[in-house]
Write an enzyme that holds these catalytic residues in place. Sequence first.
Site, PDB file in Angstrom:
ATOM      1  CG  ASP A   1       1.940   8.009  -2.341  1.00  0.00           C
ATOM      2  OD1 ASP A   1       2.726   8.932  -2.591  1.00  0.00           O
ATOM      3  OD2 ASP A   1       1.221   7.982  -1.339  1.00  0.00           O
TER       4      ASP A   1
ATOM      5  CG  ASN B   1      -8.146   7.904   5.192  1.00  0.00           C
ATOM      6  OD1 ASN B   1      -6.927   8.022   5.357  1.00  0.00           O
ATOM      7  ND2 ASN B   1      -8.672   7.537   4.034  1.00  0.00           N
TER       8      ASN B   1
ATOM      9  CG  HIS C   1      -4.030   7.812   3.601  1.00  0.00           C
ATOM     10  ND1 HIS C   1      -4.959   8.284   2.695  1.00  0.00           N
ATOM     11  CD2 HIS C   1      -3.078   8.779   3.655  1.00  0.00           C
ATOM     12  CE1 HIS C   1      -4.589   9.456   2.240  1.00  0.00           C
ATOM     13  NE2 HIS C   1      -3.451   9.792   2.807  1.00  0.00           N
TER      14      HIS C   1
ATOM     15  CD  GLU D   1      -7.066   5.684   1.005  1.00  0.00           C
ATOM     16  OE1 GLU D   1      -6.785   6.095   2.143  1.00  0.00           O
ATOM     17  OE2 GLU D   1      -7.577   6.405   0.136  1.00  0.00           O
TER      18      GLU D   1
HETATM   19  C1  F6R Z   1       1.804  11.474  -0.066  1.00  0.00           C
HETATM   20  C2  F6R Z   1       1.255  10.451   0.810  1.00  0.00           C
HETATM   21  C3  F6R Z   1       0.063  10.713   1.668  1.00  0.00           C
HETATM   22  C4  F6R Z   1       0.113  12.061   2.398  1.00  0.00           C
HETATM   23  C5  F6R Z   1      -1.131  12.263   3.256  1.00  0.00           C
HETATM   24  C6  F6R Z   1      -1.120  13.606   3.942  1.00  0.00           C
HETATM   25  O1  F6R Z   1       2.903  10.980  -0.797  1.00  0.00           O
HETATM   26  O2  F6R Z   1       1.765   9.388   0.821  1.00  0.00           O
HETATM   27  O3  F6R Z   1      -0.059   9.687   2.622  1.00  0.00           O
HETATM   28  O4  F6R Z   1       1.269  12.106   3.192  1.00  0.00           O
HETATM   29  O5  F6R Z   1      -2.271  12.156   2.453  1.00  0.00           O
HETATM   30  O6  F6R Z   1      -1.186  14.605   2.979  1.00  0.00           O
HETATM   31  P1  F6R Z   1      -1.008  16.132   3.354  1.00  0.00           P
HETATM   32  O7  F6R Z   1       0.385  16.295   3.833  1.00  0.00           O
HETATM   33  O8  F6R Z   1      -1.238  16.869   2.066  1.00  0.00           O
HETATM   34  O9  F6R Z   1      -2.023  16.433   4.399  1.00  0.00           O
END
Ligand code: F6R
Length: 236
Positions: free
Chosen positions: A67, A136, A138, A143
């Site tokens: 992303d 959440n 994702h 989302e």
């Molecule tokens: C990042 C991504 C997100 C993160 C998720 C957890 O490229 O795709 O899904 O993996 O938000 O983020 P952290 O590791 O910062 O808790």
Amino acid sequence: MRLIRVNNYEEVSERAAMMIAAQIQLKPDAVLGLATGSSPVGTYQRLVAWHRAGKLDFSQIKTVNLDEYVGLDGTDPQSYRYFMEDNLFSHVNIAKENTFVPNGKADDPAAECAWYDANMERLGGVDLQLLGIGNNGHIGFNEPADFFTVETHLVDLKESTIQANARFFDSPDDVPRQAVTMGTGGIMKAAKVLLIAAGKEKAELIERAFAGQVTPQIPATILKLHADCTVIYCGD
Ligand code: F6R
């Protein structure tokens, strides 16, 4: 699905890095699907260290990231392209033209999304997809929603994601409100999936979510349907 609970973040990172290193040894021209955020930082540090020690060669590796924030280009320190350069790409012998991150500044986001999926096909598909998980539920920026979106798409970030990611910005107001994300289809097509997470809240989410039903309200639950998914996590 294999759920592996370990003691701490160091162990999560060590095991995840070993799985990625094994993939690179087995297939030196593998396509790696990569994630950003706090979870993979320790994993990338180990891959860099092993590369510096002469144990890992990235010269034929290709990468596709999950992303990117809309509106940020790769020179912006908050962009995911910048994160990847900073944490991995600039420290290993990967060819820049073999690294793909969605373009958050595309004039035509729909065309960018279609191109991103076509490019993954052109590369021959992802061999190993690394994922984190949002509070959440994702994965990528897929989302919670009423349905799963299969293709790479433009997404409005949930308030929960904006608040969670505000820690990387000066203020929550600076967090972009939209992102381009690989869809759940792109993630599920990867031959292997490796999800990593750390912390009490994430550990509870993982144990609750993967014990329950597949639901787009907790997008990560789709991984229950993947034939080769490993989850390495800790409650620390
Ligand atoms: C990042 C991504 C997100 C993160 C998720 C957890 O490229 O795709 O899904 O993996 O938000 O983020 P952290 O590791 O910062 O808790």
